[in-house]
Design an enzyme around this catalytic site. Structure first.
Site, PDB file in Angstrom:
ATOM      1  N   LEU A   8       2.981  -9.436  -0.660  1.00  0.00           N
ATOM      2  CA  LEU A   8       2.385  -8.776   0.494  1.00  0.00           C
ATOM      3  C   LEU A   8       0.867  -8.765   0.376  1.00  0.00           C
ATOM      4  O   LEU A   8       0.301  -8.488  -0.678  1.00  0.00           O
ATOM      5  CB  LEU A   8       2.905  -7.346   0.609  1.00  0.00           C
ATOM      6  CG  LEU A   8       4.335  -7.210   1.115  1.00  0.00           C
ATOM      7  CD1 LEU A   8       4.858  -5.797   0.893  1.00  0.00           C
ATOM      8  CD2 LEU A   8       4.407  -7.563   2.594  1.00  0.00           C
ATOM      9  N   GLN A  26      -8.448  -7.505 -11.081  1.00  0.00           N
ATOM     10  CA  GLN A  26      -9.135  -6.304 -10.603  1.00  0.00           C
ATOM     11  C   GLN A  26      -8.623  -5.060 -11.331  1.00  0.00           C
ATOM     12  O   GLN A  26      -9.415  -4.190 -11.725  1.00  0.00           O
ATOM     13  CB  GLN A  26      -8.928  -6.156  -9.100  1.00  0.00           C
ATOM     14  CG  GLN A  26      -9.444  -4.839  -8.533  1.00  0.00           C
ATOM     15  CD  GLN A  26      -9.188  -4.733  -7.042  1.00  0.00           C
ATOM     16  OE1 GLN A  26      -9.920  -5.274  -6.241  1.00  0.00           O
ATOM     17  NE2 GLN A  26      -8.123  -4.033  -6.666  1.00  0.00           N
ATOM     18  N   HIS A  75       0.832  -1.207   0.000  1.00  0.00           N
ATOM     19  CA  HIS A  75       0.000   0.000   0.000  1.00  0.00           C
ATOM     20  C   HIS A  75       0.869   1.262   0.000  1.00  0.00           C
ATOM     21  O   HIS A  75       0.579   2.240  -0.697  1.00  0.00           O
ATOM     22  CB  HIS A  75      -0.900   0.030   1.238  1.00  0.00           C
ATOM     23  CG  HIS A  75      -1.883  -1.093   1.312  1.00  0.00           C
ATOM     24  ND1 HIS A  75      -1.839  -2.036   2.317  1.00  0.00           N
ATOM     25  CD2 HIS A  75      -2.937  -1.422   0.523  1.00  0.00           C
ATOM     26  CE1 HIS A  75      -2.833  -2.890   2.141  1.00  0.00           C
ATOM     27  NE2 HIS A  75      -3.506  -2.551   1.061  1.00  0.00           N
TER      28      HIS A  75
END
EC number: 6.3.2.1
Length: 282
Positions: free
Chosen positions: A184, A153, A37
């Site tokens: 991750l 996605q 992220h």
């Protein structure tokens, strides 16, 4: 850094930033942040944009027997990581803020969402595209950043942006891995030490698949079966799918040519992990 719970507050702040001449970058997440992220944030900051991170565990993308209730949530932890990475605003709405009444409108991308994770998790991508379209309308970013661990996605979001004429640039960021190669994921915390060790077979099998490809193997079925055999021999993981697809449109391929990706989904105990590798055919 600002933390907002309300849509109206986010819109006011974004409007103010635009008035000051700044572009807006959006990093959509479900929280429990990791280095993957934060890499998205790092990419978003390169343009000098005002960086908005959404942290919202979206109920629409979870099936009835999935992990919505136990999905890890820790806003205090996430806020520290986000601020350290340079996020300007966290949008952390309650479910009632995003879906104040029965949700009668959904956004769905046909075909691209029917296979792989879409086949295993019916309704999942409809939930993803619905919430992402809402976030796009709320934040109105110039650019939005998505990790390519969820490659399917990423393609679906790109198609939605194209089809619905969102004036947004979708930027895919390569997979970030632990030192030992495990991709991750916020769900990695579910793994026992034994399961985590076994999960390394995902990266190993993708590496072997690339070797077979470089050595001249072009049969998608042959590589798929060899990956499955390797996973079964080296772990107790339950295979959901191992498939080679076009990296452009997710079509099945028999002979590898052009740009393809190898997609894996394997369950270790109750934890389902995905991984992939993109290859250029010859």
């Amino acid at each position: 850094m600002i933390i907002c719970k309300k849509i109206s507050a986010v819109r006011d702040i974004v409007k103010e930033q635009r008035g000051q001449g700044r572009s807006i970058a959006l990093v959509p997440t479900m929280g429990y942040l990791h280095e993957g992220h934060l890499t998205l944030v790092e990419e978003a900051r390169k343009s000098g944009a005002f960086v908005v991170m959404s942290i919202f565990v979206n109920p629409l993308q979870f099936g009835p027997n999935e992990d919505f209730a136990r999905y890890p949530r820790d806003l205090e932890r996430d806020a520290k990581k986000a601020e350290g990475a340079g996020v300007d605003l966290i949008f952390n709405p309650e479910v009632e803020e995003m879906y104040p009444a029965k949700n009668l409108t959904h956004v769905e991308v046909d075909e691209l969402g029917d296979s792989l994770c879409g086949a295993s998790r019916p309704g999942h991508f409809r939930g993803v595209t619905t919430v992402v379209s809402k976030l796009f309308h709320i934040v109105q970013p110039d650019r939005a950043y998505f990790g390519q661990k969820d490659y399917q996605q990423y393609l679906i979001i790109c198609q939605m942006v194209k089809d619905l004429n969102f004036p947004i640039e979708v930027i895919g960021v390569p997979i970030v891995r632990e030192e030992d190669g495990l991709a991750l994921s916020s769900r990695n915390i579910y793994l026992s030490p034994e399961q985590r060790a076994e999960a390394l077979v995902l990266q190993r099998s993708l590496g072997e698949a690339e070797n077979w490809f470089r050595q001249g193997e072009r049969s998608a079925l042959s590589i798929e079966e060899r990956i499955k055999e390797l996973i079964r021999n080296e772990s107790s993981g339950e295979i959901d799918y191992v498939e080679i697809r076009s990296a452009e449109n997710l079509h099945r391929v028999e002979q590898i040519e052009g740009k393809i990706f190898i997609a894996l989904a394997v369950r270790f105990g109750s934890t389902r992990l995905i991984d992939n590798k993109v290859l250029e055919g010859m």
